[in-house]
Write a protein that holds these residues in place. Structure first.
Motif, PDB file in Angstrom:
ATOM      1  N   SER A  88      -3.610 108.997 -28.691  1.00  0.00           N
ATOM      2  CA  SER A  88      -2.969 107.734 -29.023  1.00  0.00           C
ATOM      3  C   SER A  88      -2.922 107.586 -30.533  1.00  0.00           C
ATOM      4  N   SER A  89      -1.811 107.100 -31.018  1.00  0.00           N
ATOM      5  CA  SER A  89      -1.710 106.792 -32.438  1.00  0.00           C
ATOM      6  C   SER A  89      -2.138 105.349 -32.611  1.00  0.00           C
ATOM      7  N   SER A  90      -2.309 104.958 -33.827  1.00  0.00           N
ATOM      8  CA  SER A  90      -2.749 103.603 -34.112  1.00  0.00           C
ATOM      9  C   SER A  90      -1.802 102.548 -33.539  1.00  0.00           C
ATOM     10  N   ILE A  91      -0.513 102.708 -33.780  1.00  0.00           N
ATOM     11  CA  ILE A  91       0.416 101.673 -33.324  1.00  0.00           C
ATOM     12  C   ILE A  91       0.486 101.651 -31.796  1.00  0.00           C
ATOM     13  N   GLN A  92       0.428 102.804 -31.177  1.00  0.00           N
ATOM     14  CA  GLN A  92       0.462 102.829 -29.712  1.00  0.00           C
ATOM     15  C   GLN A  92      -0.783 102.142 -29.134  1.00  0.00           C
ATOM     16  N   ALA A  93      -1.919 102.380 -29.746  1.00  0.00           N
ATOM     17  CA  ALA A  93      -3.158 101.751 -29.263  1.00  0.00           C
ATOM     18  C   ALA A  93      -3.119 100.237 -29.463  1.00  0.00           C
ATOM     19  N   LEU A  94      -2.647  99.814 -30.629  1.00  0.00           N
ATOM     20  CA  LEU A  94      -2.548  98.370 -30.910  1.00  0.00           C
ATOM     21  C   LEU A  94      -1.587  97.684 -29.947  1.00  0.00           C
ATOM     22  N   PHE A  95      -0.432  98.309 -29.786  1.00  0.00           N
ATOM     23  CA  PHE A  95       0.598  97.736 -28.912  1.00  0.00           C
ATOM     24  C   PHE A  95       0.094  97.666 -27.475  1.00  0.00           C
ATOM     25  N   GLY A  96      -0.512  98.749 -27.015  1.00  0.00           N
ATOM     26  CA  GLY A  96      -0.983  98.805 -25.631  1.00  0.00           C
ATOM     27  C   GLY A  96      -2.054  97.774 -25.337  1.00  0.00           C
ATOM     28  N   ALA A  97      -2.987  97.632 -26.259  1.00  0.00           N
ATOM     29  CA  ALA A  97      -4.065  96.662 -26.055  1.00  0.00           C
ATOM     30  C   ALA A  97      -3.513  95.244 -26.034  1.00  0.00           C
ATOM     31  N   HIS A  98      -2.546  94.989 -26.908  1.00  0.00           N
ATOM     32  CA  HIS A  98      -1.961  93.642 -26.961  1.00  0.00           C
ATOM     33  C   HIS A  98      -1.132  93.364 -25.707  1.00  0.00           C
ATOM     34  N   LEU A  99      -0.396  94.363 -25.264  1.00  0.00           N
ATOM     35  CA  LEU A  99       0.383  94.211 -24.031  1.00  0.00           C
ATOM     36  C   LEU A  99      -0.536  93.873 -22.852  1.00  0.00           C
ATOM     37  N   LYS A 100      -1.633  94.592 -22.759  1.00  0.00           N
ATOM     38  CA  LYS A 100      -2.572  94.351 -21.660  1.00  0.00           C
ATOM     39  C   LYS A 100      -3.118  92.921 -21.719  1.00  0.00           C
ATOM     40  N   LYS A 101      -3.468  92.502 -22.911  1.00  0.00           N
ATOM     41  CA  LYS A 101      -3.995  91.136 -23.088  1.00  0.00           C
ATOM     42  C   LYS A 101      -2.961  90.096 -22.618  1.00  0.00           C
ATOM     43  N   LEU A 102      -1.714  90.276 -23.033  1.00  0.00           N
ATOM     44  CA  LEU A 102      -0.657  89.332 -22.647  1.00  0.00           C
ATOM     45  C   LEU A 102      -0.397  89.388 -21.140  1.00  0.00           C
ATOM     46  N   ARG A 103      -0.446  90.579 -20.574  1.00  0.00           N
ATOM     47  CA  ARG A 103      -0.242  90.708 -19.126  1.00  0.00           C
ATOM     48  C   ARG A 103      -1.346  89.982 -18.366  1.00  0.00           C
ATOM     49  N   LEU A 104      -2.591  90.168 -18.801  1.00  0.00           N
ATOM     50  CA  LEU A 104      -3.709  89.504 -18.124  1.00  0.00           C
ATOM     51  C   LEU A 104      -3.599  87.984 -18.265  1.00  0.00           C
ATOM     52  N   GLN A 105      -3.166  87.545 -19.442  1.00  0.00           N
ATOM     53  CA  GLN A 105      -2.972  86.100 -19.661  1.00  0.00           C
ATOM     54  C   GLN A 105      -1.907  85.536 -18.709  1.00  0.00           C
ATOM     55  N   SER A 106      -0.941  86.377 -18.375  1.00  0.00           N
ATOM     56  CA  SER A 106       0.135  85.927 -17.492  1.00  0.00           C
ATOM     57  C   SER A 106      -0.295  85.939 -16.033  1.00  0.00           C
ATOM     58  N   GLY A 107      -1.469  86.511 -15.762  1.00  0.00           N
ATOM     59  CA  GLY A 107      -1.992  86.524 -14.392  1.00  0.00           C
ATOM     60  C   GLY A 107      -1.411  87.614 -13.510  1.00  0.00           C
ATOM     61  N   LEU A 108      -0.713  88.574 -14.120  1.00  0.00           N
ATOM     62  CA  LEU A 108      -0.094  89.651 -13.334  1.00  0.00           C
ATOM     63  C   LEU A 108      -1.012  90.877 -13.284  1.00  0.00           C
ATOM     64  N   SER A 109      -1.115  91.472 -12.099  1.00  0.00           N
ATOM     65  CA  SER A 109      -1.782  92.768 -12.007  1.00  0.00           C
ATOM     66  C   SER A 109      -0.876  93.810 -12.656  1.00  0.00           C
ATOM     67  N   GLN A 110      -1.446  94.962 -12.966  1.00  0.00           N
ATOM     68  CA  GLN A 110      -0.636  96.031 -13.556  1.00  0.00           C
ATOM     69  C   GLN A 110       0.496  96.417 -12.598  1.00  0.00           C
ATOM     70  N   GLU A 111       0.186  96.459 -11.327  1.00  0.00           N
ATOM     71  CA  GLU A 111       1.198  96.842 -10.335  1.00  0.00           C
ATOM     72  C   GLU A 111       2.301  95.789 -10.211  1.00  0.00           C
ATOM     73  N   ALA A 112       1.905  94.531 -10.164  1.00  0.00           N
ATOM     74  CA  ALA A 112       2.904  93.462 -10.061  1.00  0.00           C
ATOM     75  C   ALA A 112       3.796  93.437 -11.301  1.00  0.00           C
ATOM     76  N   PHE A 113       3.175  93.641 -12.450  1.00  0.00           N
ATOM     77  CA  PHE A 113       3.937  93.654 -13.702  1.00  0.00           C
ATOM     78  C   PHE A 113       4.898  94.833 -13.740  1.00  0.00           C
ATOM     79  N   ALA A 114       4.404  96.014 -13.358  1.00  0.00           N
ATOM     80  CA  ALA A 114       5.264  97.204 -13.334  1.00  0.00           C
ATOM     81  C   ALA A 114       6.446  96.999 -12.392  1.00  0.00           C
ATOM     82  N   ASP A 115       6.168  96.439 -11.225  1.00  0.00           N
ATOM     83  CA  ASP A 115       7.243  96.174 -10.263  1.00  0.00           C
ATOM     84  C   ASP A 115       8.276  95.221 -10.857  1.00  0.00           C
ATOM     85  N   LYS A 116       7.789  94.182 -11.517  1.00  0.00           N
ATOM     86  CA  LYS A 116       8.689  93.188 -12.114  1.00  0.00           C
ATOM     87  C   LYS A 116       9.588  93.830 -13.173  1.00  0.00           C
ATOM     88  N   CYS A 117       9.023  94.805 -13.878  1.00  0.00           N
ATOM     89  CA  CYS A 117       9.765  95.499 -14.942  1.00  0.00           C
ATOM     90  C   CYS A 117      10.645  96.627 -14.404  1.00  0.00           C
TER      91      CYS A 117
END
Lengths: 73, 73
Positions: free
Chosen positions: A4-33
């Motif tokens: 992982s590069s720095s930007i990929q790690a930063l982006f990924g961690a932030h995405l996960k945080k926002l997804r969890l805040q939205s109350g979506l599981s990884q699977e539900a979020f992936a399906d929605k996308c």
């Protein structure tokens, strides 16, 4: 799988945080996308390098502006 | 070359605007980013789909936060 590069790690961690805040599981979020859950997992772990198009899809899935995906310090 | 999608066109037009505001030619900007001028041209025209890594490089080349690249309406 490449390291992982720095930007990929930063982006990924932030995405996960926002997804969890939205109350979506990884699977539900992936399906929605319309993305594979393993691909979303890779983005969140910072080992994938998503394109502009995918970044746009992720923001739409979270119902937020794309700029919010980059508001990490 | 594939047709520009909405997000690619929006991003490219905004990038060009920010580059011009910074006073950089496309060539000077591409050199600063370590990217090929024709690639930067394609991004600005909305016909390329840059990755997260490239988007990060573009922001660094303009000396702005990545989120600013997405502050278009």
């Amino acid at each position: 799988m490449k390291n992982s590069s720095s930007i990929q790690a930063l982006f990924g961690a932030h995405l996960k945080k926002l997804r969890l805040q939205s109350g979506l599981s990884q699977e539900a979020f992936a399906d929605k996308c319309g993305l594979d859950r393993t691909y979303v997992s890779g983005i969140e772990r910072g080992v994938r390098n998503p394109t502009l198009e995918v970044i746009s899809v992720l923001a739409a899935g979270l119902e937020i502006e794309i700029s919010k995906l980059f508001e990490f310090s």
